[in-house]
Motif scaffolding. Sequence first.
Motif, short mmCIF file in Angstrom:
data_model
loop_
_atom_site.label_atom_id
_atom_site.label_comp_id
_atom_site.label_asym_id
_atom_site.label_seq_id
_atom_site.Cartn_x
_atom_site.Cartn_y
_atom_site.Cartn_z
N ARG A 1 0.69 -1.41 0.10
CA ARG A 1 0.49 -0.04 0.18
C ARG A 1 1.31 1.20 0.02
NH1 ARG A 1 0.18 1.14 5.35
NH2 ARG A 1 0.90 -0.17 6.86
N THR B 1 -7.02 4.04 -2.08
CA THR B 1 -7.41 2.76 -2.95
C THR B 1 -7.32 1.51 -2.40
OG1 THR B 1 -5.69 1.95 -5.09
CG2 THR B 1 -4.26 2.51 -2.74
N GLN B 2 -6.88 -0.12 -3.34
CA GLN B 2 -7.11 -1.01 -2.26
C GLN B 2 -5.82 -1.73 -2.15
OE1 GLN B 2 -9.95 -3.46 -4.89
NE2 GLN B 2 -11.43 -2.76 -3.78
#
Length: 123
Positions: free
Chosen positions: A17, A45-46
């Motif tokens: 991440r 985000t993912q």
Amino acid sequence: MDFDWDDWTWELMLTKRPPDTHFSESSTPGWKSPLVRDHDNTLVTQAVLSDGTKAVLVLLGTGAALGVAAVKAAPHVKSGLVSLQSKLRRRGEDITAVEAPVSLTVVAEVEPEQPDSPRLRAV
């Protein structure tokens, strides 16, 4: 590496991440969601998931290699330390011998010999 337990499939994963972000709280207490949020808790985000098995194998392999290297190096390290210790001990003995005062014992006091004075003869 995955296994089934309690009607669920469990799998070891690594996540990636962006910096200065955190995972969202999951609806299950104590768990995290793959959704990534910033410090304002805004969705960014993912997370990217990858297989954790390879990472675990690399870590285990590295640990095993370091362990073998440590076992092989131990006798050499010990020998070097013993050598250093004996050198330091010898140096300490040399310093002690130089710095230690020498005790003197007086055996007897003797006055220095005086040469006989020349005698005068009548001529």
